[in-house]
Design a protein around this motif. Structure first.
Motif, PDB file in Angstrom:
ATOM      1  N   UNK A  38      23.952  72.129  34.437  1.00 47.82           N
ATOM      2  CA  UNK A  38      25.198  71.864  35.145  1.00 47.82           C
ATOM      3  C   UNK A  38      26.417  72.386  34.400  1.00 47.82           C
ATOM      4  N   UNK A  39      26.234  72.959  33.244  1.00 45.04           N
ATOM      5  CA  UNK A  39      27.341  73.567  32.503  1.00 45.04           C
ATOM      6  C   UNK A  39      28.395  72.569  32.094  1.00 45.04           C
ATOM      7  N   UNK A  40      29.625  72.801  32.503  1.00 48.30           N
ATOM      8  CA  UNK A  40      30.753  71.972  32.099  1.00 48.30           C
ATOM      9  C   UNK A  40      30.904  70.698  32.927  1.00 48.30           C
ATOM     10  N   UNK A  41      30.157  70.558  33.981  1.00 45.11           N
ATOM     11  CA  UNK A  41      30.267  69.369  34.821  1.00 45.11           C
ATOM     12  C   UNK A  41      29.713  68.148  34.102  1.00 45.11           C
ATOM     13  N   UNK A  42      30.220  66.994  34.469  1.00 43.83           N
ATOM     14  CA  UNK A  42      29.672  65.758  33.905  1.00 43.83           C
ATOM     15  C   UNK A  42      28.225  65.622  34.344  1.00 43.83           C
ATOM     16  N   UNK A  43      27.353  65.399  33.397  1.00 47.42           N
ATOM     17  CA  UNK A  43      25.929  65.330  33.728  1.00 47.42           C
ATOM     18  C   UNK A  43      25.442  63.892  33.620  1.00 47.42           C
ATOM     19  N   UNK A  44      25.151  63.297  34.747  1.00 48.83           N
ATOM     20  CA  UNK A  44      24.617  61.946  34.794  1.00 48.83           C
ATOM     21  C   UNK A  44      23.542  61.879  35.874  1.00 48.83           C
ATOM     22  N   UNK A  45      22.645  60.949  35.695  1.00 49.27           N
ATOM     23  CA  UNK A  45      21.651  60.696  36.725  1.00 49.27           C
ATOM     24  C   UNK A  45      20.436  61.591  36.721  1.00 49.27           C
ATOM     25  N   UNK A  46      20.277  62.408  35.693  1.00 48.24           N
ATOM     26  CA  UNK A  46      19.113  63.289  35.642  1.00 48.24           C
ATOM     27  C   UNK A  46      17.911  62.604  34.995  1.00 48.24           C
ATOM     28  N   UNK A  47      18.165  61.662  34.107  1.00 50.62           N
ATOM     29  CA  UNK A  47      17.091  60.983  33.393  1.00 50.62           C
ATOM     30  C   UNK A  47      16.481  59.910  34.294  1.00 50.62           C
ATOM     31  N   UNK A  48      15.195  60.027  34.552  1.00 48.49           N
ATOM     32  CA  UNK A  48      14.521  59.092  35.451  1.00 48.49           C
ATOM     33  C   UNK A  48      13.272  58.523  34.790  1.00 48.49           C
ATOM     34  N   UNK A  49      12.877  57.350  35.262  1.00 52.47           N
ATOM     35  CA  UNK A  49      11.677  56.682  34.769  1.00 52.47           C
ATOM     36  C   UNK A  49      10.699  56.480  35.914  1.00 52.47           C
ATOM     37  N   UNK A  50       9.447  56.822  35.656  1.00 55.98           N
ATOM     38  CA  UNK A  50       8.375  56.654  36.634  1.00 55.98           C
ATOM     39  C   UNK A  50       7.288  55.761  36.051  1.00 55.98           C
ATOM     40  N   UNK A  51       6.716  54.928  36.911  1.00 59.16           N
ATOM     41  CA  UNK A  51       5.584  54.080  36.504  1.00 59.16           C
ATOM     42  C   UNK A  51       4.493  54.184  37.569  1.00 59.16           C
ATOM     43  N   UNK A  52       3.289  53.778  37.202  1.00 62.26           N
ATOM     44  CA  UNK A  52       2.182  53.745  38.156  1.00 62.26           C
ATOM     45  C   UNK A  52       2.503  52.772  39.285  1.00 62.26           C
ATOM     46  N   UNK A  53       1.953  53.040  40.428  1.00 68.74           N
ATOM     47  CA  UNK A  53       2.191  52.200  41.600  1.00 68.74           C
ATOM     48  C   UNK A  53       1.895  50.728  41.331  1.00 68.74           C
ATOM     49  N   UNK A  54       0.850  50.461  40.571  1.00 68.34           N
ATOM     50  CA  UNK A  54       0.447  49.084  40.285  1.00 68.34           C
ATOM     51  C   UNK A  54       1.458  48.353  39.397  1.00 68.34           C
ATOM     52  N   UNK A  55       2.291  49.091  38.679  1.00 66.91           N
ATOM     53  CA  UNK A  55       3.242  48.483  37.743  1.00 66.91           C
ATOM     54  C   UNK A  55       4.677  48.427  38.256  1.00 66.91           C
ATOM     55  N   UNK A  56       4.905  48.885  39.472  1.00 65.60           N
ATOM     56  CA  UNK A  56       6.271  48.974  39.998  1.00 65.60           C
ATOM     57  C   UNK A  56       6.958  47.615  40.017  1.00 65.60           C
ATOM     58  N   UNK A  57       6.292  46.608  40.523  1.00 71.80           N
ATOM     59  CA  UNK A  57       6.909  45.285  40.648  1.00 71.80           C
ATOM     60  C   UNK A  57       7.326  44.729  39.290  1.00 71.80           C
ATOM     61  N   UNK A  58       6.444  44.821  38.307  1.00 72.20           N
ATOM     62  CA  UNK A  58       6.764  44.326  36.966  1.00 72.20           C
ATOM     63  C   UNK A  58       7.893  45.145  36.341  1.00 72.20           C
ATOM     64  N   UNK A  59       7.855  46.456  36.508  1.00 72.43           N
ATOM     65  CA  UNK A  59       8.892  47.322  35.957  1.00 72.43           C
ATOM     66  C   UNK A  59      10.257  47.004  36.559  1.00 72.43           C
TER      67      UNK A  59
END
Length: 77
Positions: A38-59
């Protein structure tokens, strides 16, 4: 796998990844390298977390507790 969190930055993503791991929730983090595109633009929201379907509720419960400040360090600590 499902995306359970979109962090403001890499540090927050890794902090939450550690929190999930401490509670036996396997987690994958990614999107960090997209920030460089994104160069000089403010960079936010790119970092994401994924979990297995079975762990979604606990996460999601752990993330909600984090956002509510339940894991905050205070002067008393």
């Amino acid at each position: 796998m499902q995306c359970v969190y979109q962090a403001d930055n890499v540090v927050e993503a890794e902090l939450l990844k550690g929190l999930l791991a401490a509670h036996d929730v396997a987690c994958h983090s990614g999107g960090f390298y997209l920030q460089g595109g994104v160069g000089e633009l403010a960079s936010q929201g790119f970092a994401k977390l994924w979990v297995d379907d079975a762990d979604v509720e606990q996460a999601l419960a752990l993330i909600q507790a984090y956002e509510a400040g339940e894991f905050a360090v205070t002067d008393a600590d």
